[in-house]
Design a protein around this motif. Structure first.
Motif, mmCIF file in Angstrom:
data_model
loop_
_atom_site.group_PDB
_atom_site.id
_atom_site.type_symbol
_atom_site.label_atom_id
_atom_site.label_comp_id
_atom_site.label_asym_id
_atom_site.label_seq_id
_atom_site.Cartn_x
_atom_site.Cartn_y
_atom_site.Cartn_z
ATOM 1 N N THR A 120 -2.542 22.413 38.278
ATOM 2 C CA THR A 120 -1.501 22.402 37.377
ATOM 3 C C THR A 120 -2.037 22.201 35.641
ATOM 4 O O THR A 120 -3.058 21.806 35.276
ATOM 5 C CB THR A 120 -0.992 20.739 38.132
ATOM 6 O OG1 THR A 120 -0.449 21.172 38.834
ATOM 7 C CG2 THR A 120 0.192 20.798 36.927
ATOM 8 N N TYR A 121 -1.165 22.529 34.900
ATOM 9 C CA TYR A 121 -1.133 22.663 33.262
ATOM 10 C C TYR A 121 -0.012 21.613 33.073
ATOM 11 O O TYR A 121 1.028 21.579 33.296
ATOM 12 C CB TYR A 121 -0.764 23.915 32.668
ATOM 13 C CG TYR A 121 -1.773 25.264 32.619
ATOM 14 C CD1 TYR A 121 -2.137 25.463 33.771
ATOM 15 C CD2 TYR A 121 -3.282 25.305 32.074
ATOM 16 C CE1 TYR A 121 -3.534 26.215 34.260
ATOM 17 C CE2 TYR A 121 -4.166 25.871 32.349
ATOM 18 C CZ TYR A 121 -4.350 26.662 33.883
ATOM 19 O OH TYR A 121 -5.485 26.822 33.779
ATOM 20 N N SER A 131 8.516 23.699 26.801
ATOM 21 C CA SER A 131 8.076 25.088 27.881
ATOM 22 C C SER A 131 6.416 25.872 27.279
ATOM 23 O O SER A 131 6.575 25.691 26.155
ATOM 24 C CB SER A 131 9.367 25.844 27.674
ATOM 25 O OG SER A 131 9.181 26.478 26.565
ATOM 26 N N ALA A 132 6.575 26.633 27.511
ATOM 27 C CA ALA A 132 5.303 27.642 27.383
ATOM 28 C C ALA A 132 5.614 28.015 25.907
ATOM 29 O O ALA A 132 4.500 27.968 24.830
ATOM 30 C CB ALA A 132 4.387 28.242 28.526
ATOM 31 N N TRP A 152 -5.385 31.440 34.147
ATOM 32 C CA TRP A 152 -3.960 30.753 34.190
ATOM 33 C C TRP A 152 -3.536 30.604 33.178
ATOM 34 O O TRP A 152 -2.024 30.376 32.123
ATOM 35 C CB TRP A 152 -4.091 29.662 35.657
ATOM 36 C CG TRP A 152 -4.224 30.876 36.489
ATOM 37 C CD1 TRP A 152 -4.120 31.393 36.979
ATOM 38 C CD2 TRP A 152 -5.533 29.600 37.328
ATOM 39 N NE1 TRP A 152 -4.600 31.032 38.431
ATOM 40 C CE2 TRP A 152 -5.311 30.050 38.492
ATOM 41 C CE3 TRP A 152 -6.069 27.920 37.468
ATOM 42 C CZ2 TRP A 152 -6.299 29.648 39.879
ATOM 43 C CZ3 TRP A 152 -6.722 28.321 38.522
ATOM 44 C CH2 TRP A 152 -6.826 28.372 39.131
ATOM 45 N N GLY A 156 0.274 32.001 31.168
ATOM 46 C CA GLY A 156 1.354 31.062 30.997
ATOM 47 C C GLY A 156 1.537 31.229 30.098
ATOM 48 O O GLY A 156 3.144 31.237 29.786
ATOM 49 N N ASN A 159 3.761 34.157 29.099
ATOM 50 C CA ASN A 159 4.963 34.242 30.448
ATOM 51 C C ASN A 159 6.473 33.596 28.697
ATOM 52 O O ASN A 159 7.681 33.295 28.821
ATOM 53 C CB ASN A 159 5.361 32.709 30.959
ATOM 54 C CG ASN A 159 4.461 33.947 32.775
ATOM 55 O OD1 ASN A 159 4.584 35.028 31.931
ATOM 56 N ND2 ASN A 159 4.007 32.933 33.429
ATOM 57 N N THR A 191 -6.322 21.395 31.361
ATOM 58 C CA THR A 191 -5.630 22.143 33.024
ATOM 59 C C THR A 191 -6.343 20.669 33.982
ATOM 60 O O THR A 191 -7.474 20.285 33.492
ATOM 61 C CB THR A 191 -6.614 23.038 33.153
ATOM 62 O OG1 THR A 191 -7.130 23.577 31.899
ATOM 63 C CG2 THR A 191 -6.955 23.834 34.302
ATOM 64 N N PHE A 210 3.115 24.161 33.404
ATOM 65 C CA PHE A 210 3.679 24.836 34.625
ATOM 66 C C PHE A 210 2.322 25.020 35.575
ATOM 67 O O PHE A 210 1.576 24.105 35.100
ATOM 68 C CB PHE A 210 3.671 26.500 34.074
ATOM 69 C CG PHE A 210 2.800 26.914 33.290
ATOM 70 C CD1 PHE A 210 1.591 27.156 33.194
ATOM 71 C CD2 PHE A 210 2.339 26.556 31.976
ATOM 72 C CE1 PHE A 210 0.068 27.888 32.619
ATOM 73 C CE2 PHE A 210 1.714 26.873 30.662
ATOM 74 C CZ PHE A 210 0.119 27.758 31.237
ATOM 75 N N GLU A 214 2.934 29.496 39.296
ATOM 76 C CA GLU A 214 4.240 30.275 38.699
ATOM 77 C C GLU A 214 3.381 30.681 37.547
ATOM 78 O O GLU A 214 4.424 31.686 36.542
ATOM 79 C CB GLU A 214 4.573 28.203 37.595
ATOM 80 C CG GLU A 214 4.758 27.600 38.650
ATOM 81 C CD GLU A 214 5.605 26.142 38.280
ATOM 82 O OE1 GLU A 214 6.611 25.331 39.253
ATOM 83 O OE2 GLU A 214 4.715 26.032 37.478
ATOM 84 N N ALA A 215 2.227 30.767 36.461
ATOM 85 C CA ALA A 215 1.947 31.004 35.482
ATOM 86 C C ALA A 215 1.695 33.081 35.375
ATOM 87 O O ALA A 215 2.712 33.624 35.188
ATOM 88 C CB ALA A 215 0.338 30.839 35.202
#
Lengths: 328, 252
Positions: A120-121, A131-132, A152, A156, A159, A191, A210, A214-215
């Motif tokens: 998880t980030y 959000s990213a 990842w 992310g 994205n 991370t 994320f 998800e990434a």
């Protein structure tokens, strides 16, 4: 006088012969490079050898701890290892550079679902990153360059239409310092894997941005078991016996996770306090240790096309050989 | 002829490397050929972004070194000439000299951030010790006859310091600099390897993670070259400033 001379020579010959016979009878040794996270079944093979009926009879196992993948592969190239564990993407890298190794079994996967853990980030709970996209101009902490955590993070960012290295920095740092680095604003996202994830969530002040799944957008191989191709050709039955035990231990681990974790903790494979280790969510593990080849293929294409980490395509199907696994 | 001796040794080492690389006993990923390393070396100098990485490392190393040189010379001189300062600081320096300061790097990151400052601060700390200790040794060992002579001639304390103590200590100060300068480069590369998104150390770890040993070794050669150039520059500077003492005396 003659008899006294003959006796030591005969004794020497008998000793040499018996030593030779003993060596000839000993099963082949597997020099196995292991890591320090998410490889519970592998560690259990040494912590609870009675769960592995073939060990000592059809093979001997010597596990050697490595902190990082490049060192593990260098040891393999230097002829000091026969096989080991490594992230699928690290094996893709190695194959791309011409290292003769093959993935033979899966250890664990990054998978979606409440019952599994996925890397998880996280960002500051009261910070501006929602959000990213908001990571533009920021810094993301990863555990190492060109590792899975790096991949990842980059996925992310992409994205969120943030170009890694150009719009945002990727900064390598150790897992233990990641939580405080995010809280103090040294990095904008970090991370988190278990047990750091649970510990940091308990402390509060951080929130998920994320996950690894998800990434990249799909479940995928995290860790795999690989062997050198020469070793596979020279000792196919040894590898089969090893993997038969490995699959048996995987099934035992999945059925008796708490006990297995206690045993690993007692044997010193895990240093996390036992009560935290027992509570940690676990990565998904296939009971038959089958490899999700399609996910590795997608990862290799992502590495080639989006990250330019590979100079040429890697034939992932040639890289994986599941024929040594027990038949289902 | 004697000038050629070091090159003979380097040539023999390179020949030994090439023989190992071509023997087929080891993977080219472990022992790449000199041609591959040479190609990557040439690539390094043809790309501006990589030269900028070298500059990043260099300015960090020189920044930390300059700070250590300024502070270290002052502290070393004071410790060498004042029993009070020596009594105050000597236990601190001798007690912590052997501490591997790199272990403190995570604390430096939290104190000074993930950018250049934490690296410069660690370089400063690592370089400070040899400069202080060697300068102190030099300042303490000034010939008493010279000091007495100056006193007998009526020189004031400041004048003795300026005209006797400092000139007698300068060769030691430069000896400290010569020890500290490679340390600065080593520390900066190591910190960049541990935690950085730029610099030569980052490039080394990036090449290693990509299993590009030839590029990694080319970078090692660049680092060695930088270290050699810095040392040569320091020796030239020393020979200009300390013209009364030949450098050969260092090796006696």
């Amino acid at each position: 006088m003659k008899r006294s001379r003959c006796f030591p020579a005969a004794l020497l010959a008998v000793t040499a012969l018996s030593t030779f016979n003993a060596a000839a009878q000993e099963p082949p040794l597997i020099r196995f490079g292991r890591g320090f996270a998410a490889e519970e079944q592998v560690w259990l093979m040494s912590a609870r050898p009675e769960l592995t009926p073939n060990q000592g009879k059809k093979y001997q196992l010597k596990q050697i701890l490595f902190q990082a993948n490049p060192e593990r592969f260098q040891a393999f190239l230097a002829g000091e290892l026969d096989g080991g564990t490594a992230p699928g993407l690290a094996v893709i890298f190695a194959r791309a550079r011409g290292v003769d190794m093959k993935i033979v079994a899966s250890v664990c996967l990054e998978a979606a679902g409440r019952e599994w853990f996925s890397t998880t980030y996280m960002v500051k709970d009261d910070g501006p990153v929602r959000s990213a996209k908001d990571l533009k101009g920021g810094t993301v902490g990863v555990v190492g360059i060109k590792t899975a955590t790096d991949l990842w993070a980059r996925a992310g960012l992409l994205n969120g239409s943030v170009v890694p290295d150009k719009d945002a920095k990727i900064f390598p740092m150790g897992f233990p310092g990641m939580g405080d680095a995010v809280r103090t604003g040294k990095i904008n996202a970090g991370t988190f894997v278990e047990p750091f994830y649970s510990a940091e969530m308990a402390r509060g002040g951080l929130r998920k941005l994320f996950t690894a799944v998800e990434a990249v957008g799909y479940d995928h191989e995290l860790l795999d078991i690989w062997f050198g191709e020469k070793f596979l050709k020279a000792h196919p039955d040894t590898v089969r016996a090893f993997l038969a035990d490995y699959v048996a231990v995987t099934k035992y681990y999945l059925a008796n996770t708490a006990q297995a974790k206690r045993d690993l903790h007692k044997a010193g494979f895990v240093r996390t306090p036992l009560e935290i280790y027992l509570k940690n969510a676990d990565w998904k593990r296939d009971p038959a240790a089958r490899v999700d080849v399609a996910s590795l293929d997608k990862l290799s294409k992502f590495m080639l096309e989006k990250l330019q980490w590979l100079e040429k395509p890697v034939d992932v199907r040639q890289m994986v050989d599941e024929s040594y696994l027990p038949r289902q | 002829m004697s000038r050629l001796v070091p090159f003979v040794l380097i040539g023999a080492a390179l020949a030994g490397w090439e023989i190992m690389a071509r023997s087929g006993l080891w993977s080219p990923l472990l022992f790449p050929s000199l041609a591959n390393i040479g190609y990557e070396f040439a690539q390094f100098f043809s790309r501006t972004d990589r030269l900028l990485e070298a500059w990043t490392s260099l300015h960090r190393a020189l920044g930390g070194f300059a700070l250590a040189a300024t502070t270290g010379v002052v502290i070393g001189m004071l410790m060498g000439r004042s029993a009070f300062v020596a009594g105050l600081l000597d236990p601190l320096f001798s007690g912590t000299y052997a501490v591997p300061k790199l272990a403190l790097f995570p604390i430096f990151i939290f104190a000074f951030g993930i950018g250049s400052l934490s690296k410069v601060a660690l370089v400063f700390l690592e370089c400070l010790y040899p400069i202080v200790i060697i300068t102190c040794h030099g300042a303490r060992g000034v010939d008493r006859v010279l000091l007495w002579s100056a006193q007998n001639m009526g020189a004031a304390r400041g004048e003795i310091l300026r005209r006797v103590v400092v000139p007698a200590t300068v060769p030691f100060i430069f000896a400290g600099f010569r020890v500290a300068l490679p340390v600065a480069l080593i520390v900066v590369i190591m910190t960049e390897m541990v935690s950085s998104a730029d610099g030569l150390g980052y490039q080394v770890i990036y090449a290693l993670a990509s299993l590009k040993t030839d590029r990694m070794l080319a970078l090692v050669v660049v680092i060695a070259l930088l270290g050699w150039l810095l040392d040569k520059a320091l020796v030239v500077m020393r020979d200009r400033l300390v013209y009364w003492e030949k450098l050969e005396t260092y090796y006696v």
